[in-house]
Write a protein that holds these residues in place. Sequence first.
Motif, PDB file in Angstrom:
ATOM      1  N   ASN A   1       0.832  -1.207   0.000  1.00 44.20           N
ATOM      2  CA  ASN A   1       0.000   0.000   0.000  1.00 44.20           C
ATOM      3  C   ASN A   1       0.868   1.259   0.000  1.00 44.20           C
ATOM      4  O   ASN A   1       0.612   2.210  -0.747  1.00 44.20           O
ATOM      5  CB  ASN A   1      -0.925   0.016   1.213  1.00 44.20           C
ATOM      6  CG  ASN A   1      -2.029  -1.014   1.110  1.00 44.20           C
ATOM      7  OD1 ASN A   1      -2.463  -1.354   0.011  1.00 44.20           O
ATOM      8  ND2 ASN A   1      -2.479  -1.522   2.240  1.00 44.20           N
TER       9      ASN A   1
ATOM     10  N   GLY B   1       1.084   3.900  -3.149  1.00 39.85           N
ATOM     11  CA  GLY B   1       0.772   5.316  -2.950  1.00 39.85           C
ATOM     12  C   GLY B   1       1.947   6.214  -3.290  1.00 39.85           C
ATOM     13  O   GLY B   1       1.776   7.280  -3.899  1.00 39.85           O
TER      14      GLY B   1
ATOM     15  N   GLY C   1      -4.821  11.921  -4.144  1.00 42.33           N
ATOM     16  CA  GLY C   1      -5.369  10.567  -4.127  1.00 42.33           C
ATOM     17  C   GLY C   1      -4.293   9.529  -3.876  1.00 42.33           C
ATOM     18  O   GLY C   1      -4.534   8.521  -3.204  1.00 42.33           O
TER      19      GLY C   1
ATOM     20  N   PHE D   1      -3.496   8.724  -0.281  1.00 44.18           N
ATOM     21  CA  PHE D   1      -4.398   7.849   0.466  1.00 44.18           C
ATOM     22  C   PHE D   1      -3.847   6.432   0.561  1.00 44.18           C
ATOM     23  O   PHE D   1      -4.213   5.680   1.462  1.00 44.18           O
ATOM     24  CB  PHE D   1      -5.789   7.813  -0.185  1.00 44.18           C
ATOM     25  CG  PHE D   1      -6.558   9.094  -0.013  1.00 44.18           C
ATOM     26  CD1 PHE D   1      -6.524   9.777   1.192  1.00 44.18           C
ATOM     27  CD2 PHE D   1      -7.309   9.610  -1.049  1.00 44.18           C
ATOM     28  CE1 PHE D   1      -7.225  10.970   1.353  1.00 44.18           C
ATOM     29  CE2 PHE D   1      -8.019  10.795  -0.896  1.00 44.18           C
ATOM     30  CZ  PHE D   1      -7.972  11.471   0.302  1.00 44.18           C
TER      31      PHE D   1
ATOM     32  N   CYS E   1      -3.781   3.542   3.963  1.00 41.96           N
ATOM     33  CA  CYS E   1      -4.438   2.234   3.978  1.00 41.96           C
ATOM     34  C   CYS E   1      -3.658   1.181   4.745  1.00 41.96           C
ATOM     35  O   CYS E   1      -4.067   0.030   4.805  1.00 41.96           O
ATOM     36  CB  CYS E   1      -4.680   1.746   2.543  1.00 41.96           C
ATOM     37  SG  CYS E   1      -5.966   2.659   1.707  1.00 41.96           S
TER      38      CYS E   1
ATOM     39  N   PHE F   1      -8.652   3.353   7.625  1.00 45.95           N
ATOM     40  CA  PHE F   1      -8.890   3.921   6.300  1.00 45.95           C
ATOM     41  C   PHE F   1      -8.604   2.832   5.267  1.00 45.95           C
ATOM     42  O   PHE F   1      -7.580   2.839   4.631  1.00 45.95           O
ATOM     43  CB  PHE F   1      -7.978   5.137   6.090  1.00 45.95           C
ATOM     44  CG  PHE F   1      -8.590   6.182   5.202  1.00 45.95           C
ATOM     45  CD1 PHE F   1      -9.536   7.044   5.704  1.00 45.95           C
ATOM     46  CD2 PHE F   1      -8.236   6.276   3.868  1.00 45.95           C
ATOM     47  CE1 PHE F   1     -10.099   8.013   4.897  1.00 45.95           C
ATOM     48  CE2 PHE F   1      -8.800   7.246   3.060  1.00 45.95           C
ATOM     49  CZ  PHE F   1      -9.737   8.119   3.575  1.00 45.95           C
TER      50      PHE F   1
ATOM     51  N   ARG G   1      -9.168   0.091   1.938  1.00 51.88           N
ATOM     52  CA  ARG G   1      -9.286   0.279   0.491  1.00 51.88           C
ATOM     53  C   ARG G   1     -10.704   0.650   0.071  1.00 51.88           C
ATOM     54  O   ARG G   1     -10.904   1.466  -0.832  1.00 51.88           O
ATOM     55  CB  ARG G   1      -8.824  -0.992  -0.226  1.00 51.88           C
ATOM     56  CG  ARG G   1      -7.321  -1.124  -0.356  1.00 51.88           C
ATOM     57  CD  ARG G   1      -6.956  -2.326  -1.205  1.00 51.88           C
ATOM     58  NE  ARG G   1      -7.186  -3.580  -0.500  1.00 51.88           N
ATOM     59  CZ  ARG G   1      -6.231  -4.301   0.063  1.00 51.88           C
ATOM     60  NH1 ARG G   1      -4.981  -3.888   0.024  1.00 51.88           N
ATOM     61  NH2 ARG G   1      -6.517  -5.437   0.669  1.00 51.88           N
TER      62      ARG G   1
ATOM     63  N   SER H   1     -12.896   2.371   1.625  1.00 51.38           N
ATOM     64  CA  SER H   1     -13.168   3.783   1.914  1.00 51.38           C
ATOM     65  C   SER H   1     -12.615   4.678   0.810  1.00 51.38           C
ATOM     66  O   SER H   1     -13.257   5.653   0.394  1.00 51.38           O
ATOM     67  CB  SER H   1     -12.547   4.169   3.262  1.00 51.38           C
ATOM     68  OG  SER H   1     -13.023   3.362   4.305  1.00 51.38           O
ATOM     69  N   VAL H   2     -11.415   4.356   0.332  1.00 51.66           N
ATOM     70  CA  VAL H   2     -10.786   5.168  -0.713  1.00 51.66           C
ATOM     71  C   VAL H   2     -11.556   5.045  -2.022  1.00 51.66           C
ATOM     72  O   VAL H   2     -11.804   6.036  -2.721  1.00 51.66           O
ATOM     73  CB  VAL H   2      -9.315   4.752  -0.906  1.00 51.66           C
ATOM     74  CG1 VAL H   2      -8.667   5.591  -1.993  1.00 51.66           C
ATOM     75  CG2 VAL H   2      -8.540   4.898   0.399  1.00 51.66           C
TER      76      VAL H   2
ATOM     77  N   CYS I   1      -7.850   7.529  -6.639  1.00 55.17           N
ATOM     78  CA  CYS I   1      -8.438   6.644  -5.631  1.00 55.17           C
ATOM     79  C   CYS I   1      -8.689   5.262  -6.204  1.00 55.17           C
ATOM     80  O   CYS I   1      -8.368   4.240  -5.577  1.00 55.17           O
ATOM     81  CB  CYS I   1      -9.744   7.240  -5.112  1.00 55.17           C
ATOM     82  SG  CYS I   1      -9.545   8.690  -4.041  1.00 55.17           S
TER      83      CYS I   1
ATOM     84  N   THR J   1      -4.965   3.496  -7.379  1.00 50.30           N
ATOM     85  CA  THR J   1      -4.068   3.064  -6.308  1.00 50.30           C
ATOM     86  C   THR J   1      -4.613   1.834  -5.597  1.00 50.30           C
ATOM     87  O   THR J   1      -3.857   0.921  -5.255  1.00 50.30           O
ATOM     88  CB  THR J   1      -3.843   4.197  -5.284  1.00 50.30           C
ATOM     89  OG1 THR J   1      -5.115   4.659  -4.789  1.00 50.30           O
ATOM     90  CG2 THR J   1      -3.077   5.354  -5.885  1.00 50.30           C
ATOM     91  N   GLN J   2      -5.919   1.772  -5.413  1.00 56.60           N
ATOM     92  CA  GLN J   2      -6.492   0.635  -4.689  1.00 56.60           C
ATOM     93  C   GLN J   2      -6.574  -0.615  -5.560  1.00 56.60           C
ATOM     94  O   GLN J   2      -6.473  -1.736  -5.056  1.00 56.60           O
ATOM     95  CB  GLN J   2      -7.863   1.010  -4.130  1.00 56.60           C
ATOM     96  CG  GLN J   2      -7.839   2.202  -3.193  1.00 56.60           C
ATOM     97  CD  GLN J   2      -6.630   2.206  -2.260  1.00 56.60           C
ATOM     98  OE1 GLN J   2      -6.411   1.265  -1.503  1.00 56.60           O
ATOM     99  NE2 GLN J   2      -5.827   3.268  -2.308  1.00 56.60           N
TER     100      GLN J   2
END
Length: 417
Positions: free
Chosen positions: A130, A134, A271, A274, A278, A283, A285, A287-288, A344, A347-348
């Motif tokens: 993560n 990011g 973004g 974020f 994680c 917070f 994934r 949520s993002v 968002c 990245t997730q």
Amino acid sequence: MADRRTFNVVVLGLGFLFIFTAFTTCGNVEQTVVKSLENGTFSGSGYHLGIIYGVFSFSNLLAPTVVTVIGPKFTMFISGLLYGYIAVFIMPITWAFYLTSVLIGVGAATVLWTAQGHFLVENSEASTINRNTGMFWALLQCMLFGNLYIYFEWNGRTEIPSSRRNVFLSLLVTSLIGTLSFLLLRKSRHEEEMLSEEEGQLLLSAQMTILQLLKDRTILLLSPCMAYSLELSFYSGVYGTCIGATTQFGEAAKGLIGISGIVLGIGEILGGLFGLLCKNNRFRRTSVVFLGMVVHFVAFYLIFLNIPDDAPVVFNTTTQKEPYLFAVSIALLCSFLLGLGDSCFNTQLYSILGRVYADQSTPAFAIFKFIQSIFAAVAFFYSGNLLLTWQLLLMVILGFTGTLCFFVVERMQNFSL
């Protein structure tokens, strides 16, 4: 070892920063540039990115083999060289325009991103994926200077100036700097271990693995979220053109394309940060991704109100239709929201793929880019023929479906732990 991996992630992010500073700036302005050309030998379309992504999609299935044979480092270097297609805008010729689009789709976009995903996972662990995702994304999206250059060059002009050649020459040099930086990357210890007698077996199984993963339940569920790349086509090629074509923005319209790209980049950077949040349970994934969906839907609604419906399809340089409201501040706010939401989602997706398919990262990212690029290609091809309202509606439907499917996958992963 940790320092070497962090160094690799930083250099990787900087290399992509320079390459995509050039590529994204080019994408933001190329349709506007093409429409301004009065050259009898040129009849191309600035939405030719559809060709890049169309070729990109099917050649992605061969990317794992290429990365296995050459290695991610030199794969990215060779691929980066092909981003020199930007040079075609210095002296536009129709056949060169489309030929380079095919070449970059096969040799650059395809293996570059597959190699990047493989290299990022090789330099990460479950506890750092993560953070590294990011960090990479935040560095990649610091591409503000190209659009700032466009603003100062074109602000207050109603026609594209003769300095167009200087703009694209500068972008070409920027792309080459990013490509050369890949030579600074160091091999991770895991990669060194893989370069043994097992290399032949990996090469043989690369294509088999990708076919197996295409039927995997997690990949199938994530497909709608990957397919949401319609928004990539929209923010990288359509929205800037819409701003430049909106008469109500006056003489500042062309310069606003550059400012829009800068503000979009700020949203992308935020973004990316974020991804660093994680690493704790406060917070996650989901949520993002939910935040990304909400800010995109707000942006789509404001764009619907602020941009004329025929802005993407006009064949002259501006539209005369009246939007419901028109404000420069709203146009730039939408750019920021588009960048934030895109970051968002991306990245997730990188994070969850790197976590679930840590041992099969190359084929997993190849499938990701395969699905992503198919839908991006479709979007670029219809962008010049479909009114803005319908383009926004398609993105809303796919964005909601993709978010819902992402939630299901994340829940499945939590239950399996």
